[in-house]
Scaffold this motif. Structure first.
Motif, PDB file in Angstrom:
ATOM      1  N   UNK A 230       2.010  12.987  -9.180  1.00 41.35           N
ATOM      2  CA  UNK A 230       1.616  12.668  -7.530  1.00 41.35           C
ATOM      3  C   UNK A 230       3.094  11.903  -7.297  1.00 41.35           C
ATOM      4  N   UNK A 231       3.230  10.792  -7.980  1.00 41.24           N
ATOM      5  CA  UNK A 231       4.159   9.874  -7.697  1.00 41.24           C
ATOM      6  C   UNK A 231       5.506  10.370  -7.524  1.00 41.24           C
ATOM      7  N   UNK A 232       5.937  11.308  -8.700  1.00 34.55           N
ATOM      8  CA  UNK A 232       7.100  11.797  -8.678  1.00 34.55           C
ATOM      9  C   UNK A 232       7.295  12.931  -7.424  1.00 34.55           C
ATOM     10  N   UNK A 233       6.413  13.314  -6.971  1.00 32.80           N
ATOM     11  CA  UNK A 233       6.271  14.315  -5.605  1.00 32.80           C
ATOM     12  C   UNK A 233       6.369  13.652  -4.529  1.00 32.80           C
ATOM     13  N   UNK A 234       5.450  12.720  -4.385  1.00 33.74           N
ATOM     14  CA  UNK A 234       5.493  11.991  -3.086  1.00 33.74           C
ATOM     15  C   UNK A 234       5.692  10.289  -2.995  1.00 33.74           C
ATOM     16  N   UNK A 235       5.726   9.698  -4.158  1.00 40.44           N
ATOM     17  CA  UNK A 235       6.059   8.320  -4.141  1.00 40.44           C
ATOM     18  C   UNK A 235       4.776   7.614  -3.911  1.00 40.44           C
ATOM     19  N   UNK A 236       4.873   6.239  -3.951  1.00 38.82           N
ATOM     20  CA  UNK A 236       3.588   5.482  -3.684  1.00 38.82           C
ATOM     21  C   UNK A 236       2.917   5.703  -2.465  1.00 38.82           C
ATOM     22  N   UNK A 237       1.604   5.959  -2.327  1.00 40.93           N
ATOM     23  CA  UNK A 237       1.274   5.982  -0.969  1.00 40.93           C
ATOM     24  C   UNK A 237       1.103   4.624  -0.262  1.00 40.93           C
ATOM     25  N   UNK A 238       0.798   3.681  -1.167  1.00 40.96           N
ATOM     26  CA  UNK A 238       0.887   2.385  -0.568  1.00 40.96           C
ATOM     27  C   UNK A 238       2.013   1.977   0.335  1.00 40.96           C
ATOM     28  N   UNK A 239       3.225   1.992   0.030  1.00 40.19           N
ATOM     29  CA  UNK A 239       4.521   1.700   0.507  1.00 40.19           C
ATOM     30  C   UNK A 239       5.161   2.978   1.351  1.00 40.19           C
ATOM     31  N   UNK A 240       4.855   3.830   0.897  1.00 41.44           N
ATOM     32  CA  UNK A 240       5.431   5.188   1.556  1.00 41.44           C
ATOM     33  C   UNK A 240       6.972   4.977   1.603  1.00 41.44           C
ATOM     34  N   UNK A 241       7.740   4.916   0.627  1.00 46.57           N
ATOM     35  CA  UNK A 241       9.063   4.534   0.467  1.00 46.57           C
ATOM     36  C   UNK A 241       9.858   5.884   1.047  1.00 46.57           C
ATOM     37  N   UNK A 242       9.199   6.973   0.794  1.00 50.15           N
ATOM     38  CA  UNK A 242       9.950   8.115   1.332  1.00 50.15           C
ATOM     39  C   UNK A 242       9.830   8.489   2.714  1.00 50.15           C
ATOM     40  N   UNK A 243       8.865   7.737   3.240  1.00 45.54           N
ATOM     41  CA  UNK A 243       8.812   7.745   4.752  1.00 45.54           C
ATOM     42  C   UNK A 243       8.438   9.257   5.127  1.00 45.54           C
ATOM     43  N   UNK A 244       7.485   9.680   4.228  1.00 44.42           N
ATOM     44  CA  UNK A 244       6.585  10.686   4.725  1.00 44.42           C
ATOM     45  C   UNK A 244       5.846  10.725   5.849  1.00 44.42           C
ATOM     46  N   UNK A 245       5.173  11.882   6.313  1.00 51.58           N
ATOM     47  CA  UNK A 245       4.439  11.902   7.605  1.00 51.58           C
ATOM     48  C   UNK A 245       3.255  11.129   7.033  1.00 51.58           C
TER      49      UNK A 245
END
Length: 392
Positions: free
Chosen positions: A186-201
């Motif tokens: 999960x972290x590899x695909x989307x990053x940490x959901x707490x900080x959303x460093x990848x700026x996903x929707x």
């Protein structure tokens, strides 16, 4: 296995009580002597205990009448609860919740005693006395008789049981590592959901799915409870399992009419608890269930359930930010729904679910093997102390 005789524990080992130095005396604490409590044994994953969270000084040890147990002793919790067992890998002391054993060399093997105490736990628990909590006294435990074959046969029995125990531990470790692997994917695909460093929707949970708070049908009407549908409580939400465990209690058809029910694919989350450690624990419903008011559920509109489940586990700090205090810790329905989560394209969610599903398949295989090993261990343990494990 030839059992020469049954011998009271007090004859084949020294029975030792523990003690607690006064907590208000600073010079008694933060020393070099490990000091065990029953809680420390309850969290062990194997036979040996080699460290403790708290340590005392020699002055503290001398002040409370506790004994420094040599390495290779067998620690046995005699209250709160009765029956935790471990072998100490290093010298240590214990609190007063123990009646520990120092086996006589070449007369009683520590590992044999360890396994016998584990097998005998129900019997030993039955010997406890007390109104507030049960405790087994030093004199009582000293009179308990243990089957005593030759020291060589004791060691053979212990080796067999140790091997199966080790295999069980390896399966448990594999299951835990696979869980970590799924989270890593999960972290590899989307990053940490707490900080959303990848700026996903992102979206608040109330826009990702329908939020439902559970309820308890009135117990004043016994007709609300029966055999129609499971009634889930927070103890059925265990992070060691992706899916809800089986509920001990069920509602009747009448109870189901006034209960809160969710469909398969919903994720149930503990939102009321006496400790923040339990807040945010989650599990997927793989069948239609009802549930109590300590739980909020989210039934996804379009999001993938497995994707959402792993995100909720990793995003637990975001849920804890919504906690309000009181007698119990609480995350209300509205505050739960306001938690902001990642909402990547559905195709990416499904790809994660596909990969995580493969990991879950490996976990299921390991759980099946673990169940077989535990059954084997139980059978061997039963045979060992009924003189059947080894040939005469």
């Amino acid at each position: 296995m030839k059992v020469e005789r049954e011998v009271p524990l007090s004859e084949c080992c020294e029975v030792v009580s523990g003690g607690t130095p006064k907590t208000g005396v600073a010079s008694y604490w933060h020393g070099e002597i490990p000091w065990a409590t029953p809680k420390d044994l309850g969290s062990l994953s194997g036979k040996y205990i080699s460290e403790t969270p708290r340590k005392i000084t020699q002055e503290g040890l001398d002040s409370c009448g506790a004994t420094l147990l040599p390495a290779g002793s067998v620690l046995f919790s005699s209250r709160a609860p009765i029956g935790h067992v471990a072998v100490n890998a290093i010298s240590m002391a214990t609190n007063q919740g123990f009646k520990s054993f120092i086996p006589k060399p070449d007369y009683l093997d520590a590992s044999y005693l360890y396994h016998w105490l584990r097998a005998s736990r129900p019997y030993l628990e039955s010997l406890g006395n007390g109104a507030t909590f049960k405790e087994i006294s030093k004199s009582t435990v000293g009179k308990v008789k243990i089957p005593l074959p030759s020291i060589d046969d004791q060691r053979k029995v212990a080796r067999v049981l140790d091997r199966v125990d080790e295999l069980c531990a390896k399966r448990c470790e594999a299951i835990d590592l696979l869980d970590e692997l799924a989270q890593s994917i999960f972290l590899d695909m989307f990053g940490d959901p707490v900080v959303n460093s990848r700026e996903l929707p992102t979206l608040p949970m109330s826009e990702i799915g329908k939020i439902t708070t559970g309820s308890t049908p009135p117990r004043s009407n016994p007709r609300n409870y029966g055999n129609s549908i499971e009634w889930i409580k927070s103890d059925n939400i265990d992070n060691s399992s992706v899916y809800l465990t089986s509920a001990a209690e069920r509602l009747s058809e009448d109870g189901a009419k006034i209960a809160r029910i969710v469909d398969p694919g919903s994720i149930l989350v503990t939102c009321i608890a006496g400790s923040t450690a339990a807040i945010g624990s989650s599990a997927i419903a793989n069948r239609r269930v009802s549930f109590n008011q300590q739980i909020n559920a989210i039934t996804p509109f379009n999001a993938d359930s497995l994707f959402l489940y792993y995100q909720l586990r990793l995003a637990k700090p975001l849920i804890l930010e919504k906690v309000t205090g009181g007698v119990k810790f609480l995350v209300s329905k509205s505050r739960f729904g306001s938690v902001v989560l990642l909402n990547p394209p559905h195709a990416e969610q499904r790809e994660f679910s596909k990969r995580a599903g493969l990991v879950l398949g490996l976990q299921d295989m390991n759980r099946a093997h673990l169940a077989e090993l535990r059954s084997l261990f139980s059978s061997l343990q039963h045979s060992a102390f009924r003189k059947e494990l080894l040939p005469a």
